[in-house]
Write a protein that holds these residues in place. Structure first.
Motif, PDB file in Angstrom:
ATOM      1  N   UNK A 203     -41.639   9.073  20.614  1.00 54.72           N
ATOM      2  CA  UNK A 203     -42.556   7.920  20.596  1.00 54.72           C
ATOM      3  C   UNK A 203     -42.961   7.642  22.166  1.00 54.72           C
ATOM      4  N   UNK A 204     -42.103   7.442  22.851  1.00 56.35           N
ATOM      5  CA  UNK A 204     -42.993   6.932  24.108  1.00 56.35           C
ATOM      6  C   UNK A 204     -43.646   8.482  24.402  1.00 56.35           C
ATOM      7  N   UNK A 205     -43.749   9.133  24.326  1.00 64.49           N
ATOM      8  CA  UNK A 205     -44.368  10.332  24.635  1.00 64.49           C
ATOM      9  C   UNK A 205     -45.782  10.801  23.332  1.00 64.49           C
ATOM     10  N   UNK A 206     -45.468  10.040  22.174  1.00 65.18           N
ATOM     11  CA  UNK A 206     -46.785   9.987  21.255  1.00 65.18           C
ATOM     12  C   UNK A 206     -47.919   9.307  21.785  1.00 65.18           C
ATOM     13  N   UNK A 207     -47.285   7.664  22.111  1.00 69.72           N
ATOM     14  CA  UNK A 207     -48.427   6.771  22.868  1.00 69.72           C
ATOM     15  C   UNK A 207     -49.060   7.498  23.814  1.00 69.72           C
ATOM     16  N   UNK A 208     -47.904   7.927  25.345  1.00 70.84           N
ATOM     17  CA  UNK A 208     -48.587   8.370  26.216  1.00 70.84           C
ATOM     18  C   UNK A 208     -49.718   9.838  26.247  1.00 70.84           C
ATOM     19  N   UNK A 209     -49.439   9.846  24.836  1.00 69.41           N
ATOM     20  CA  UNK A 209     -50.605  11.182  25.010  1.00 69.41           C
ATOM     21  C   UNK A 209     -51.713  10.702  24.063  1.00 69.41           C
ATOM     22  N   UNK A 210     -51.477   9.931  23.485  1.00 70.43           N
ATOM     23  CA  UNK A 210     -52.661   9.064  22.556  1.00 70.43           C
ATOM     24  C   UNK A 210     -53.710   8.628  23.483  1.00 70.43           C
ATOM     25  N   UNK A 211     -52.938   8.023  24.888  1.00 71.92           N
ATOM     26  CA  UNK A 211     -54.125   7.018  25.602  1.00 71.92           C
ATOM     27  C   UNK A 211     -54.212   8.315  26.221  1.00 71.92           C
ATOM     28  N   UNK A 212     -53.025   8.971  27.015  1.00 73.74           N
ATOM     29  CA  UNK A 212     -54.474  10.131  27.637  1.00 73.74           C
ATOM     30  C   UNK A 212     -55.516  10.832  26.702  1.00 73.74           C
ATOM     31  N   UNK A 213     -55.223  11.186  25.921  1.00 80.85           N
ATOM     32  CA  UNK A 213     -56.277  11.762  25.433  1.00 80.85           C
ATOM     33  C   UNK A 213     -57.365  10.627  25.010  1.00 80.85           C
ATOM     34  N   UNK A 214     -57.455   9.466  24.556  1.00 84.41           N
ATOM     35  CA  UNK A 214     -58.391   8.827  24.471  1.00 84.41           C
ATOM     36  C   UNK A 214     -59.174   8.445  25.947  1.00 84.41           C
ATOM     37  N   UNK A 215     -58.618   8.739  26.709  1.00 82.65           N
ATOM     38  CA  UNK A 215     -58.940   7.987  28.677  1.00 82.65           C
ATOM     39  C   UNK A 215     -60.105   9.349  28.821  1.00 82.65           C
ATOM     40  N   UNK A 216     -59.312  10.734  28.483  1.00 83.50           N
ATOM     41  CA  UNK A 216     -59.817  12.273  29.277  1.00 83.50           C
ATOM     42  C   UNK A 216     -60.066  12.707  28.132  1.00 83.50           C
ATOM     43  N   UNK A 217     -61.183  13.703  29.058  1.00 82.20           N
ATOM     44  CA  UNK A 217     -61.674  15.466  28.618  1.00 82.20           C
ATOM     45  C   UNK A 217     -60.567  16.290  28.085  1.00 82.20           C
ATOM     46  N   UNK A 218     -61.171  17.315  26.973  1.00 80.79           N
ATOM     47  CA  UNK A 218     -60.383  18.312  27.215  1.00 80.79           C
ATOM     48  C   UNK A 218     -59.228  18.410  26.411  1.00 80.79           C
ATOM     49  N   UNK A 219     -58.973  20.126  25.739  1.00 82.50           N
ATOM     50  CA  UNK A 219     -57.663  20.503  25.032  1.00 82.50           C
ATOM     51  C   UNK A 219     -57.045  21.257  26.141  1.00 82.50           C
ATOM     52  N   UNK A 220     -55.737  19.915  25.760  1.00 80.00           N
ATOM     53  CA  UNK A 220     -54.502  19.912  26.289  1.00 80.00           C
ATOM     54  C   UNK A 220     -53.289  19.764  25.734  1.00 80.00           C
ATOM     55  N   UNK A 221     -52.465  19.827  26.431  1.00 77.48           N
ATOM     56  CA  UNK A 221     -50.937  19.045  26.001  1.00 77.48           C
ATOM     57  C   UNK A 221     -50.095  18.764  26.358  1.00 77.48           C
TER      58      UNK A 221
END
Length: 300
Positions: A203-221
């Motif tokens: 759950x924390x990983x999903x939240x962290x990934x969502x925030x990071x992809x919203x604030x940055x650009x690029x295709x990464x995991x």
């Protein structure tokens, strides 16, 4: 999307329930009121055990009413001078006498105190506020990652998300079929973030990934690891993938694995991609999505 104001969370312990609630509200402990509804019980030898229940409510800022009238002290301090009477010049012969003209002096109106700015619950620092909607993955371009900027943003998100916890973290890149940003957590509270069957960590990983992809650009995991759990789990999945592939080849039948989250299915796909004896496919939907391993047909 409006953030939740109050949540009720159930977990094996009160501490884990509080962490889950803070994650869902995207808040720190100072920004919420915590009410323990049920401290739970471990029971006797596992009998009668029950989870703890905690309610977390976001604190509402206190805004004092503001009147538009000047304060009594200001009104008393402003004295309005009496109007000055200016007499009209003497009339010419055979002309009517004009009435006196009263010209009131210009009086500067008292200035009301400025209205206090309305405070709102702090969701994130100013530099973490939403910049623009994330683009679909198909529109992101590979090979254009600003890794330094992504690492800096990840550090800011981690400092805000894990505030109040005794946790240290390190950030590194791992090059697989798709660049992966690993955030490794360690410290006294790191093992609490794993939770039963790693549900809390997911759950924390999903939240962290969502925030990071919203604030940055690029295709990464983005992979969030706590107390080395992901690394140990990855080694276990690699061994399981090879074992199930051997079983599919020996039986000549399709083998269906247990449902697992997307990042674990990805490990299975990557390991068996190099095995020419089998091919893999994800089937099902949602939490029931699982991998099937099919033996390749031999060409005579």
């Amino acid at each position: 999307m409006t953030p939740e104001e109050s949540v009720v969370v159930t977990a094996p312990s009160v501490d884990e329930a509080v962490i889950l609630g803070l994650t869902r509200l995207v808040a720190t402990r100072d920004e919420v009121e915590i009410e323990v509804l049920d401290e739970g019980s471990r029971g006797f030898l596992g009998i009668g055990a029950r989870d703890a229940r905690v309610r977390l409510t976001r604190r509402r800022p206190v805004v004092e009413p503001v009147t538009s009238h000047p304060a009594p002290e200001i009104a008393a301090a402003v004295s309005v001078p009496k109007p000055v009477v200016v007499a009209a010049p003497a009339p010419e012969p055979e002309m009517a006498v004009a009435a006196p003209v009263v010209v009131p002096p210009a009086v500067e109106a008292p200035v009301a105190p400025p209205l206090p700015a309305k405070s709102e619950p702090r969701l994130a620092p100013a530099h973490l506020q939403e910049k623009k909607p994330p683009r679909p993955r198909a529109e992101r371009q590979e090979g254009t990652l600003d890794r330094a900027q992504i690492e800096k943003t990840a550090t800011d998100v981690a400092e805000h998300l894990f505030a109040g916890l005794n946790i240290q973290y390190s950030i590194s890149w791992e090059q697989e079929d798709r660049p992966s940003l690993w955030i490794a957590l360690r410290g006294k509270d790191a093992d609490i973030l794993v939770g039963p069957k790693a549900q809390t960590l997911d759950s924390v990983q999903y939240l962290f990934r969502t925030l990071l992809h919203r604030l940055t650009e690029g295709d990464y995991n983005v992979v969030l690891d706590a107390d080395g759990y992901r690394k140990r789990r990855q080694r276990s999945l690699e061994a399981l993938a090879r074992k199930m592939a051997d079983q599919a080849v020996q039986s000549g039948r399709t083998v269906r694995m247990k449902p697992m989250p997307a990042h674990e299915r990805r490990v299975i796909h990557m390991i068996l991609r190099k095995d020419k004896r089998v091919k893999t496919e994800s089937v099902g939907k949602g939490y029931d999505r699982a991998i099937t391993i099919m033996p390749e047909k031999k060409v005579d």
